[in-house]
Design a protein around this motif. Structure first.
Motif, PDB file in Angstrom:
ATOM      1  N   ASP A 175      51.111  17.125   2.556  1.00 48.33           N
ATOM      2  CA  ASP A 175      52.524  16.486   3.089  1.00 48.33           C
ATOM      3  C   ASP A 175      52.675  16.985   4.291  1.00 48.33           C
ATOM      4  O   ASP A 175      53.905  16.840   4.975  1.00 48.33           O
ATOM      5  CB  ASP A 175      53.637  16.738   2.006  1.00 48.33           C
ATOM      6  CG  ASP A 175      54.081  18.194   2.127  1.00 48.33           C
ATOM      7  OD1 ASP A 175      53.521  19.000   2.748  1.00 48.33           O
ATOM      8  OD2 ASP A 175      55.507  18.521   1.750  1.00 48.33           O
ATOM      9  N   VAL A 176      51.723  17.495   5.011  1.00 50.49           N
ATOM     10  CA  VAL A 176      52.165  17.959   6.382  1.00 50.49           C
ATOM     11  C   VAL A 176      51.530  16.808   7.558  1.00 50.49           C
ATOM     12  O   VAL A 176      50.480  16.336   7.160  1.00 50.49           O
ATOM     13  CB  VAL A 176      50.874  19.324   6.586  1.00 50.49           C
ATOM     14  CG1 VAL A 176      51.118  19.511   8.308  1.00 50.49           C
ATOM     15  CG2 VAL A 176      51.449  20.485   5.830  1.00 50.49           C
ATOM     16  N   VAL A 177      52.391  16.758   8.729  1.00 46.92           N
ATOM     17  CA  VAL A 177      52.054  15.550   9.458  1.00 46.92           C
ATOM     18  C   VAL A 177      52.261  16.495  10.890  1.00 46.92           C
ATOM     19  O   VAL A 177      53.029  17.445  10.963  1.00 46.92           O
ATOM     20  CB  VAL A 177      53.176  14.275   9.357  1.00 46.92           C
ATOM     21  CG1 VAL A 177      53.354  13.921   7.906  1.00 46.92           C
ATOM     22  CG2 VAL A 177      54.807  15.054   9.730  1.00 46.92           C
TER      23      VAL A 177
ATOM     24  N   SER B  96      56.471  19.980   7.598  1.00 45.90           N
ATOM     25  CA  SER B  96      55.954  19.459   6.087  1.00 45.90           C
ATOM     26  C   SER B  96      57.261  18.525   5.574  1.00 45.90           C
ATOM     27  O   SER B  96      58.434  18.749   5.857  1.00 45.90           O
ATOM     28  CB  SER B  96      55.922  20.771   5.364  1.00 45.90           C
ATOM     29  OG  SER B  96      56.039  20.618   3.998  1.00 45.90           O
ATOM     30  N   LEU B  97      56.751  17.623   4.757  1.00 41.91           N
ATOM     31  CA  LEU B  97      57.632  16.777   4.479  1.00 41.91           C
ATOM     32  C   LEU B  97      58.689  17.317   3.240  1.00 41.91           C
ATOM     33  O   LEU B  97      59.787  16.872   3.010  1.00 41.91           O
ATOM     34  CB  LEU B  97      57.041  15.523   3.826  1.00 41.91           C
ATOM     35  CG  LEU B  97      56.191  14.489   4.724  1.00 41.91           C
ATOM     36  CD1 LEU B  97      55.555  13.572   3.988  1.00 41.91           C
ATOM     37  CD2 LEU B  97      56.923  13.943   5.985  1.00 41.91           C
TER      38      LEU B  97
ATOM     39  N   LEU C  55      57.018  23.604  10.247  1.00 43.59           N
ATOM     40  CA  LEU C  55      56.022  24.609  10.281  1.00 43.59           C
ATOM     41  C   LEU C  55      55.971  25.381  11.639  1.00 43.59           C
ATOM     42  O   LEU C  55      55.417  26.584  11.515  1.00 43.59           O
ATOM     43  CB  LEU C  55      54.671  24.307   9.587  1.00 43.59           C
ATOM     44  CG  LEU C  55      54.903  23.461   8.382  1.00 43.59           C
ATOM     45  CD1 LEU C  55      53.594  23.154   7.844  1.00 43.59           C
ATOM     46  CD2 LEU C  55      55.583  24.434   7.327  1.00 43.59           C
ATOM     47  N   THR C  56      55.641  24.610  12.637  1.00 43.34           N
ATOM     48  CA  THR C  56      55.515  25.172  14.041  1.00 43.34           C
ATOM     49  C   THR C  56      56.561  24.303  14.970  1.00 43.34           C
ATOM     50  O   THR C  56      57.216  23.325  14.710  1.00 43.34           O
ATOM     51  CB  THR C  56      54.299  25.082  14.472  1.00 43.34           C
ATOM     52  OG1 THR C  56      54.035  23.606  14.816  1.00 43.34           O
ATOM     53  CG2 THR C  56      53.113  25.545  13.589  1.00 43.34           C
ATOM     54  N   ALA C  57      56.725  24.999  16.212  1.00 40.48           N
ATOM     55  CA  ALA C  57      57.506  24.303  17.123  1.00 40.48           C
ATOM     56  C   ALA C  57      56.366  23.321  17.961  1.00 40.48           C
ATOM     57  O   ALA C  57      55.366  23.285  17.395  1.00 40.48           O
ATOM     58  CB  ALA C  57      58.031  25.093  18.174  1.00 40.48           C
ATOM     59  N   TYR C  58      56.958  22.872  18.989  1.00 37.85           N
ATOM     60  CA  TYR C  58      55.999  21.746  19.765  1.00 37.85           C
ATOM     61  C   TYR C  58      55.152  22.627  20.589  1.00 37.85           C
ATOM     62  O   TYR C  58      55.410  22.974  21.664  1.00 37.85           O
ATOM     63  CB  TYR C  58      56.837  20.917  20.607  1.00 37.85           C
ATOM     64  CG  TYR C  58      57.574  19.874  19.769  1.00 37.85           C
ATOM     65  CD1 TYR C  58      57.100  18.916  19.281  1.00 37.85           C
ATOM     66  CD2 TYR C  58      58.906  19.897  19.705  1.00 37.85           C
ATOM     67  CE1 TYR C  58      57.886  17.909  18.382  1.00 37.85           C
ATOM     68  CE2 TYR C  58      59.732  18.926  19.079  1.00 37.85           C
ATOM     69  CZ  TYR C  58      59.005  17.955  18.473  1.00 37.85           C
ATOM     70  OH  TYR C  58      59.925  17.073  17.718  1.00 37.85           O
TER      71      TYR C  58
END
Length: 213
Positions: free
Chosen positions: A147-149, A184-185, A190-193
């Protein structure tokens, strides 16, 4: 013959991140047709006729399997394909039945049960059930694993003529420049840009050296 697929994600400080760096397949070569069938299924879009509509035909025989009834048709992924009707995209199954009603300006391929969709100038994510699980708010929202984009802030940027525009899957996302972050949906950020894609020339010797070092 080995088949190589490589993508590199770089941080803004130019450190390479091995997210999906390399995929190796040492199975016997069965030709491009078998690769296409394995990834996209046995059906491919077929357009034409008086009204220049699209349906689907068998990849090997050319026999029509889904009648030409759509303004645009994308490749199948995980048993679903994005099709455009009255200017909007939805999804059909392999029987040609509409399973997600047309309501998106663009719709991408499914990956692990999720697909990127465009509404207006922003992208989000739809589940295979038809539920929008990430409201359109990013420039890109591309499923990569579970579910990670991987998301890019801002508005969606077109790259082609309207009739050729599409939401590429992750392995072609290097054409869309960062910075990007992981979302993560189910868990949120999970991280910044902090990541951006850098296209590079695929040299087999470089790939092997990078992989083994």
């Amino acid at each position: 013959m080995p088949r190589f697929l490589a993508n590199r994600i770089w941080s803004r400080k130019w450190f390479r991140i091995p997210l999906l760096v390399i995929s190796l397949s040492f199975t016997p070569s069965h030709g491009l047709g078998d690769d296409l069938r394995a990834r996209w299924g046995p059906m491919f879009p077929s357009c034409g006729g008086i009204f220049d509509l699209c349906g689907y035909s068998d990849r090997q025989t050319g026999k029509e399997l889904i009648p030409r009834a759509f303004e645009q048709a994308m490749l199948f992924s995980e048993g679903l394909a994005a099709v455009r009707t009255n200017g909007l995209f939805g999804y059909v199954n392999t029987a040609g039945k509409v399973v997600i009603e047309p309501r998106f300006d663009l719709a991408g391929p499914f990956h692990d049960g999720f697909a990127e969709i465009l509404v207006g100038q922003h992208t989000g994510v739809v589940a295979e059930t038809g539920k929008v699980v990430l409201e359109p708010q990013f420039g890109r929202s591309t499923p990569i694993m579970g579910d990670v984009v991987i998301v890019r802030k801002g508005q969606y940027r077109t790259k082609r003529r309207p009739e050729m525009e599409e939401l590429e899957p992750f392995d072609l996302l290097y054409l869309d420049y960062g910075p990007m972050g992981l979302f993560s949906l189910s868990k949120g950020w999970l991280t910044a840009y902090t990541y951006e894609f850098i296209p590079f020339d695929l040299d087999l010797r470089d790939v092997q050296r990078d992989y083994w070092l």
